[in-house]
Each structure stands twice: as C-alpha cells, then as structure tokens.
Design a protein around this motif. Sequence first.
Motif, mmCIF file in Angstrom:
data_model
loop_
_atom_site.group_PDB
_atom_site.id
_atom_site.type_symbol
_atom_site.label_atom_id
_atom_site.label_comp_id
_atom_site.label_asym_id
_atom_site.label_seq_id
_atom_site.Cartn_x
_atom_site.Cartn_y
_atom_site.Cartn_z
ATOM 1 N N MET A 1 32.453 9.505 -15.629
ATOM 2 C CA MET A 1 31.726 10.473 -16.440
ATOM 3 C C MET A 1 32.173 10.359 -17.901
ATOM 4 S SD MET A 1 31.744 14.656 -16.182
ATOM 5 C CE MET A 1 30.850 14.730 -14.625
ATOM 6 N N LYS A 2 31.198 10.276 -18.801
ATOM 7 C CA LYS A 2 31.508 10.211 -20.218
ATOM 8 C C LYS A 2 32.058 11.560 -20.705
ATOM 9 C CE LYS A 2 27.863 6.837 -21.197
ATOM 10 N NZ LYS A 2 26.602 6.591 -21.928
ATOM 11 N N TYR A 3 32.965 11.490 -21.662
ATOM 12 C CA TYR A 3 33.497 12.726 -22.235
ATOM 13 C C TYR A 3 32.567 13.155 -23.368
ATOM 14 C CZ TYR A 3 36.948 16.187 -23.635
ATOM 15 O OH TYR A 3 37.585 17.371 -23.917
ATOM 16 N N GLY A 4 31.438 13.726 -22.954
ATOM 17 C CA GLY A 4 30.390 14.100 -23.891
ATOM 18 C C GLY A 4 30.432 15.550 -24.317
ATOM 19 N N PHE A 5 29.292 16.024 -24.825
ATOM 20 C CA PHE A 5 29.199 17.365 -25.399
ATOM 21 C C PHE A 5 29.559 18.457 -24.398
ATOM 22 C CE2 PHE A 5 26.649 21.222 -26.083
ATOM 23 C CZ PHE A 5 27.157 21.628 -27.311
ATOM 24 N N LEU A 6 28.970 18.409 -23.212
ATOM 25 C CA LEU A 6 29.196 19.459 -22.226
ATOM 26 C C LEU A 6 30.653 19.491 -21.765
ATOM 27 C CD1 LEU A 6 27.824 21.724 -20.666
ATOM 28 C CD2 LEU A 6 27.293 20.076 -18.856
ATOM 29 N N GLU A 7 31.229 18.316 -21.564
ATOM 30 C CA GLU A 7 32.622 18.231 -21.132
ATOM 31 C C GLU A 7 33.560 18.794 -22.210
ATOM 32 O OE1 GLU A 7 30.142 15.421 -18.908
ATOM 33 O OE2 GLU A 7 30.394 15.807 -21.050
ATOM 34 N N LYS A 8 33.270 18.476 -23.457
ATOM 35 C CA LYS A 8 34.064 18.996 -24.569
ATOM 36 C C LYS A 8 33.878 20.504 -24.720
ATOM 37 C CE LYS A 8 33.802 14.696 -27.243
ATOM 38 N NZ LYS A 8 33.242 14.052 -28.478
ATOM 39 N N MET A 9 32.631 20.955 -24.568
ATOM 40 C CA MET A 9 32.332 22.378 -24.703
ATOM 41 C C MET A 9 33.048 23.187 -23.632
ATOM 42 S SD MET A 9 28.638 24.336 -24.669
ATOM 43 C CE MET A 9 28.504 24.248 -22.873
ATOM 44 N N MET A 10 33.102 22.651 -22.423
ATOM 45 C CA MET A 10 33.780 23.351 -21.328
ATOM 46 C C MET A 10 35.257 23.548 -21.669
ATOM 47 S SD MET A 10 33.114 24.634 -18.332
ATOM 48 C CE MET A 10 34.069 25.327 -16.981
ATOM 49 N N TRP A 11 35.900 22.502 -22.123
ATOM 50 C CA TRP A 11 37.320 22.619 -22.469
ATOM 51 C C TRP A 11 37.512 23.591 -23.637
ATOM 52 C CZ3 TRP A 11 41.737 21.245 -20.149
ATOM 53 C CH2 TRP A 11 42.917 21.442 -20.890
ATOM 54 N N SER A 12 36.700 23.444 -24.662
ATOM 55 C CA SER A 12 36.814 24.295 -25.844
ATOM 56 C C SER A 12 36.572 25.769 -25.507
ATOM 57 C CB SER A 12 35.815 23.834 -26.909
ATOM 58 O OG SER A 12 35.858 24.663 -28.050
ATOM 59 N N GLY A 13 35.585 26.016 -24.632
ATOM 60 C CA GLY A 13 35.221 27.389 -24.308
ATOM 61 C C GLY A 13 36.192 28.108 -23.393
ATOM 62 N N TYR A 14 36.935 27.339 -22.575
ATOM 63 C CA TYR A 14 37.802 27.964 -21.580
ATOM 64 C C TYR A 14 39.298 27.749 -21.805
ATOM 65 C CZ TYR A 14 33.945 29.442 -18.638
ATOM 66 O OH TYR A 14 32.820 30.084 -18.160
ATOM 67 N N LYS A 15 39.663 26.920 -22.760
ATOM 68 C CA LYS A 15 41.087 26.624 -22.936
ATOM 69 C C LYS A 15 41.907 27.862 -23.292
ATOM 70 C CE LYS A 15 40.708 25.185 -27.798
ATOM 71 N NZ LYS A 15 40.911 24.071 -28.761
ATOM 72 N N SER A 16 41.299 28.810 -24.010
ATOM 73 C CA SER A 16 42.047 29.999 -24.421
ATOM 74 C C SER A 16 42.446 30.870 -23.233
ATOM 75 C CB SER A 16 41.237 30.827 -25.425
ATOM 76 O OG SER A 16 40.021 31.278 -24.838
ATOM 77 N N THR A 17 41.529 31.076 -22.277
ATOM 78 C CA THR A 17 41.870 31.920 -21.127
ATOM 79 C C THR A 17 42.724 31.167 -20.108
ATOM 80 O OG1 THR A 17 39.641 31.427 -20.248
ATOM 81 C CG2 THR A 17 39.987 33.582 -21.266
ATOM 82 N N PHE A 18 42.547 29.851 -20.022
ATOM 83 C CA PHE A 18 43.434 29.057 -19.158
ATOM 84 C C PHE A 18 44.858 29.105 -19.709
ATOM 85 C CE2 PHE A 18 39.748 27.645 -16.985
ATOM 86 C CZ PHE A 18 40.152 26.968 -15.842
ATOM 87 N N LYS A 19 44.986 29.064 -21.026
ATOM 88 C CA LYS A 19 46.296 29.159 -21.669
ATOM 89 C C LYS A 19 46.869 30.571 -21.525
ATOM 90 C CE LYS A 19 48.474 28.955 -26.235
ATOM 91 N NZ LYS A 19 48.235 28.740 -27.686
ATOM 92 N N LYS A 20 46.053 31.569 -21.759
ATOM 93 C CA LYS A 20 46.484 32.966 -21.682
ATOM 94 C C LYS A 20 47.085 33.291 -20.320
ATOM 95 C CE LYS A 20 44.548 37.661 -21.524
ATOM 96 N NZ LYS A 20 43.299 38.463 -21.684
ATOM 97 N N HIS A 21 46.415 32.848 -19.263
ATOM 98 C CA HIS A 21 46.873 33.210 -17.919
ATOM 99 C C HIS A 21 47.993 32.309 -17.393
ATOM 100 C CE1 HIS A 21 44.335 36.636 -16.957
ATOM 101 N NE2 HIS A 21 43.456 36.072 -17.772
ATOM 102 N N LEU A 22 48.305 31.256 -18.122
ATOM 103 C CA LEU A 22 49.505 30.501 -17.776
ATOM 104 C C LEU A 22 50.735 31.385 -17.948
ATOM 105 C CD1 LEU A 22 48.921 26.945 -19.293
ATOM 106 C CD2 LEU A 22 49.409 27.485 -16.897
ATOM 107 N N SER A 23 50.717 32.193 -18.998
ATOM 108 C CA SER A 23 51.838 33.110 -19.219
ATOM 109 C C SER A 23 51.599 34.457 -18.557
ATOM 110 C CB SER A 23 52.074 33.308 -20.723
ATOM 111 O OG SER A 23 50.891 33.743 -21.378
#
Length: 208
Positions: A1-23
């Motif tokens: 799978m190419k690392y395209g727009f949707l793949e980048k958007m998913m990471w960008s949109g959810y990285k904050s809550t994935f990071k938040k709940h790590l702690s």
Amino acid sequence: MKYGFLEKMMWSGYKSTFKKHLSATLNEPNPKAVMKAAHKKYKEILSDVDEFEKGDRFIINILSCAMLASVLLTVKNKYSVEEVRAYYRGAMCDNFLTKVASKKSKAYTEKGRKLLKQQAEKSEILAAKNPYSWRFAVEDGKTINQYTATFYTCGICYLMTKLGLKEYIPAMCTLDYDMAALNNTVFTREYTLAGGGAYCDCHYDHKG
C-alpha cells in the motif's frame, strides 16, 4: 500500500489521542518517543499491505489497526488484552474525527442501506483479491433502524495475526460496541471470527 493522502491523514488525525492515552491509560513514561518510532513502524506495516480497491469501505479499519499495531510493536512493556482494549477505545473514541464519523452514518436511511448492500455484494470480489479486506452480507431488520451485518472474513484478524499480535484482536473487536454507542445504537453480537466462530454476527438497533 502506498503511503498516500488517506494514510497520512489517518496518522495526522489520530496521533494526538494515541499519544495522549499512552500516558493517560497505559502510563507510558515517554509517549512522544513511542509515537515517533511508531510512525516509522506504521509506514513499514502499510508497505506490506495490499492496495485497497476504490470504494472499499474498510480501508479506515485497516489503517486504525496498523496504528495500534505500530504502537504495540514499539512499546517495551507487555500489556494485557484489557489494557490494550482500554487504550484503543480511548485513542479512537476520544478523537473528534471518530465522533463526527459515527454520527454521520447513513446506514439507517433507504439510500444508505441500499449502498451498504451494494458494498456487501462487491465485498466477495474485493476480499478475494485482498486478504486485508472484509467479506460480508447485510440483512434488513424489522425497521430501517435495524439491520444485521454478517462478516465471513476480517482484515484485522489477518493483519494482526501476520504481525504476531493475534492475542489483541478481541481488544479491537470491542470497539464496535463503543462506536455504536456514539451513534445512539445498540450493538449486539453472539459470534466472532476472533473467538473461533464461523462469522461475526453484528446486529444494529439504532435509536434515532
């Protein structure tokens, strides 16, 4: 799978809550470092995933799975299924994008149900081409606010097993209940593929 727009958007949109709940949920001491390393792992995982056909409704499912898997393969601690369930629920349901998407479901309209059935018919072909996708069927309930979706293959099961994370599949399965609740829908299920069943029988009863 190419690392395209949707793949980048998913990471960008959810990285904050994935990071938040790590702690907040897992008490990880350095969530920033985990997410930085997990981003590389996320791209690595997706590079081995088959391309999804245009119109395949399940690409977001596989992207969220890849995000969770990238974190689990990065952290040094070994977490229980219950801990991962709580983490994934927080990371997904505490996110603005999830809340918006859950409330925009059109499955409880005549037009939306027709589209869902069309996608179900195509899923047999799509899943045959791509093991990371889902094959499913849709059956109407007594009213437009009720229906059953029966899944015969699961991309999450395939990817998590391939990555050596099979034990955590049930932790991801419970998100179906949380997503339904966000849309004022009662979700019930008796069997799951992850639990050894021949299918996942997903029953939806939307309360409007």
